[in-house]
Design an enzyme around this catalytic site. Structure first.
Site, short mmCIF file in Angstrom:
data_model
loop_
_atom_site.label_atom_id
_atom_site.label_comp_id
_atom_site.label_asym_id
_atom_site.label_seq_id
_atom_site.Cartn_x
_atom_site.Cartn_y
_atom_site.Cartn_z
CD GLU A 137 -30.51 10.25 -35.17
OE1 GLU A 137 -31.64 9.78 -35.42
OE2 GLU A 137 -29.90 11.03 -35.91
CD GLU A 253 -16.22 5.06 -30.82
OE1 GLU A 253 -16.23 5.86 -31.79
OE2 GLU A 253 -17.21 4.87 -30.12
N GLY A 375 -20.22 -0.02 -29.81
CA GLY A 375 -20.44 -1.32 -30.48
C GLY A 375 -20.71 -2.38 -29.43
CD GLU A 378 -25.43 -8.53 -27.20
OE1 GLU A 378 -24.86 -7.44 -27.31
OE2 GLU A 378 -25.91 -8.94 -26.13
C1 LIG Z 1 -22.11 6.42 -21.40
C2 LIG Z 1 -22.32 6.38 -22.88
C3 LIG Z 1 -21.60 7.23 -23.70
C4 LIG Z 1 -21.83 7.23 -25.07
N1 LIG Z 1 -21.16 8.13 -25.87
C5 LIG Z 1 -21.53 8.27 -27.18
C6 LIG Z 1 -20.99 9.34 -27.97
O1 LIG Z 1 -20.15 10.13 -27.53
N2 LIG Z 1 -21.44 9.47 -29.25
C7 LIG Z 1 -22.37 8.63 -29.80
O2 LIG Z 1 -22.74 8.81 -30.96
N3 LIG Z 1 -22.88 7.60 -29.07
C8 LIG Z 1 -22.50 7.41 -27.77
N4 LIG Z 1 -23.03 6.39 -27.01
C9 LIG Z 1 -23.98 5.48 -27.64
C10 LIG Z 1 -23.50 4.03 -27.75
O3 LIG Z 1 -22.53 3.87 -28.72
C11 LIG Z 1 -24.78 3.19 -27.95
O4 LIG Z 1 -25.44 3.17 -26.70
C12 LIG Z 1 -24.49 1.81 -28.44
O5 LIG Z 1 -24.03 1.84 -29.75
C13 LIG Z 1 -25.76 0.93 -28.36
O6 LIG Z 1 -26.84 1.57 -28.97
P1 LIG Z 1 -28.25 1.71 -28.19
O7 LIG Z 1 -27.97 2.19 -26.82
O8 LIG Z 1 -29.17 2.47 -29.04
O9 LIG Z 1 -28.73 0.21 -28.05
P2 LIG Z 1 -29.60 -0.60 -29.15
O10 LIG Z 1 -29.01 -0.42 -30.50
O11 LIG Z 1 -31.03 -0.29 -28.93
O12 LIG Z 1 -29.31 -2.09 -28.65
C14 LIG Z 1 -29.71 -2.54 -27.36
C15 LIG Z 1 -29.04 -3.87 -27.11
O13 LIG Z 1 -29.54 -4.83 -28.04
C16 LIG Z 1 -28.51 -5.70 -28.41
N5 LIG Z 1 -28.35 -5.66 -29.88
C17 LIG Z 1 -28.30 -4.56 -30.69
N6 LIG Z 1 -28.12 -4.93 -31.97
C18 LIG Z 1 -28.08 -6.27 -31.99
C19 LIG Z 1 -27.90 -7.26 -33.02
N7 LIG Z 1 -27.70 -6.89 -34.30
N8 LIG Z 1 -27.91 -8.57 -32.66
C20 LIG Z 1 -28.08 -8.93 -31.37
N9 LIG Z 1 -28.22 -8.06 -30.37
C21 LIG Z 1 -28.22 -6.75 -30.66
C22 LIG Z 1 -27.25 -5.29 -27.66
O14 LIG Z 1 -27.15 -6.07 -26.48
C23 LIG Z 1 -27.52 -3.86 -27.30
O15 LIG Z 1 -26.82 -3.46 -26.13
C24 LIG Z 1 -22.77 6.34 -25.64
C25 LIG Z 1 -23.48 5.45 -24.81
C26 LIG Z 1 -23.27 5.48 -23.46
C27 LIG Z 1 -24.08 4.54 -22.61
#
Ligand SMILES: Cc1cc2nc3c(=O)[nH]c(=O)nc-3n(C[C@H](O)[C@H](O)[C@H](O)COP(=O)(O)OP(=O)(O)OC[C@H]3O[C@@H](n4cnc5c(N)ncnc54)[C@H](O)[C@@H]3O)c2cc1C
Length: 390
Positions: A137, A253, A375, A378
């Protein structure tokens, strides 16, 4: 026997059925993907005909029961699919297919009722119904428990409200597997359930198609659920068990994404090797420079190591062993490594590596998301660290 590298020996992990599949897929990628990949990058999506054709050839039901048209292979079959699509050099095509086969439809295969599966699995396997999984989301990605979409029970329906972000196949899917909180009062893990929502359901809207840095032939969308009423029988599995289903399916996945990453890295190394063998500077091919060939040799060693780690994790999975530690290691290692490989491969292509006309430029863009999606590194390392401390 075909392998996914230039290694001397075939891998002991794969059996004859896997090798037959690999040969068939390799031909398919050469004949039906590579010649069209650039056009699909331009248009921003993969034509449905490709998925239908892959369905006809049995590529979309590799793991699924024969009664629905599948081939009943183990996870190593999915690795073959991921590797051969990864070799295509078109990450957007690979992810379009792999989300359908190994990230979205697994929710139906693992949690669907016999009636749901009888209705949908043959369509999914034939490529007549394309699937997407909607967990992320705008305010919750890595932290799945933080999702805010709700599913309120109302008589014999659930009513979904919320937004989903970055959804692969989001525009063109026919069937969405959606995570929502069915019991916002419950402990966060137990609040989440999975639902099946069909395209065209009133209240489900594609809010926007997203423009991306890479994977440009894959369609990615933001979705809105506004008073979206679905029949109660569209609940997938048990109410309140959605978080656990998501975590379980993440293992598959992540293994598949790691395999795809290593295959892309291998393809980049192969391309770069061909380039430096022929490109001359200072009176000799670039390969004659020790600095270049040794860097490539080290990258080849790392990619081989990454690939073996993925195979090992998949093998453990095929034996029914808990391999969360190995899968998390593989996702973290391969997601980072593919980017390291792309960086050096662009470097050794010189100025040509920066040009849109060169495949390595596209491959480097496509690789960037491998350390984020499915995933982030980090998050994977936290999973590993937890298990180191035990
Ligand atoms: C092209 C693309 C396709 C996708 N397809 C799908 C899909 O089909 N279905 C779906 O549900 N999702 C999908 N996603 C979502 C994807 O799985 C998420 O982008 C990913 O899980 C990261 O979540 P976020 O973008 O909200 O980053 P955030 O959770 O906001 O995190 C940002 C960054 O902070 C760091 N971070 C996060 N948590 C921690 C921690 N605990 N400790 C240290 N560092 C941390 C990491 O570097 C991370 O990249 C897609 C994303 C992209 C870009």
């Amino acid at each position: 026997m075909l392998t996914n590298s230039r290694s001397a020996l075939p891998s002991p992990y794969f059996r004859e059925e896997h090798e037959a599949l690999r040969a068939q897929l390799r031909r398919f990628v050469e004949d039906e993907i590579k010649p069209h990949g650039l056009a699909w990058e331009e248009q921003g999506f993969v034509p449905r005909d490709l998925l239908r054709r892959m369905g006809e050839l049995g590529f979309l039901g590799i793991r699924y029961p024969a009664e629905y048209g599948g081939s009943e292979m183990d996870i190593l079959g999915s690795l073959v699919l991921a590797e051969e699509l990864g070799r295509s050099t078109f990450g957007g095509v690979a992810i379009t297919v792999l989300v359908h086969t190994d990230m979205a439809s697994v929710h139906m295969a693992n949690a669907g009722s016999p009636a749901q599966k009888a209705k949908w699995m043959p369509e999914i396997i034939a490529g007549r119904v394309i699937t997407a999984v909607a967990v992320t989301e705008p305010d919750a990605g890595s932290d799945v428990k933080g999702i805010r979409t709700t599913a309120r029970r109302d008589g014999d329906c659930y009513v979904l409200d919320g937004a989903k972000m970055f959804i692969t196949n989001g525009v063109y899917a026919d069937l969405y597997f959606v995570a929502a909180k069915s019991d916002p009062g419950a402990r966060s893990a137990k609040a989440v359930s999975m639902f099946m929502v069909q395209k065209g359901t009133p209240g489900l809207r594609v809010s926007r198609a997203l423009d991306k840095h890479g994977w440009r032939s894959s369609d990615t969308a933001e979705l809105a659920f506004e008073n979206c009423r679905i029949p109660a029988e569209n609940l997938l599995g048990e109410e309140g068990r959605g978080f656990y289903a998501i975590m379980r399916n993440f293992q598959n996945e992540r293994t598949v994404i790691a395999a795809m990453a290593m295959s892309e890295a291998q393809a980049a190394l192969d391309l770069t090797l061909d380039y430096v063998m022929t490109r001359k500077a200072f009176g000799a091919p670039l390969f004659d420079k020790q600095a270049i060939r040794e860097r490539l040799a080290m990258l080849a060693a790392k990619v081989e190591a990454g690939r073996q780690l993925v195979y090992h994790a998949a093998f453990l999975d095929s034996q029914g062993v808990d391999c969360t530690r190995e899968v998390s290691m593989a996702k973290a290692y391969c997601g980072e490594l593919v980017n390291e490989v792309m960086y050096h491969c662009v470097q050794f292509h010189g100025g040509m590596g920066f040009m849109r006309e060169s495949p390595i430029e596209r491959m480097a863009r496509d690789a960037r998301v491998q350390s984020i999606g499915g995933g982030a590194t980090e998050v994977m390392l936290e999973e590993v660290a937890k298990r180191l401390a035990r």
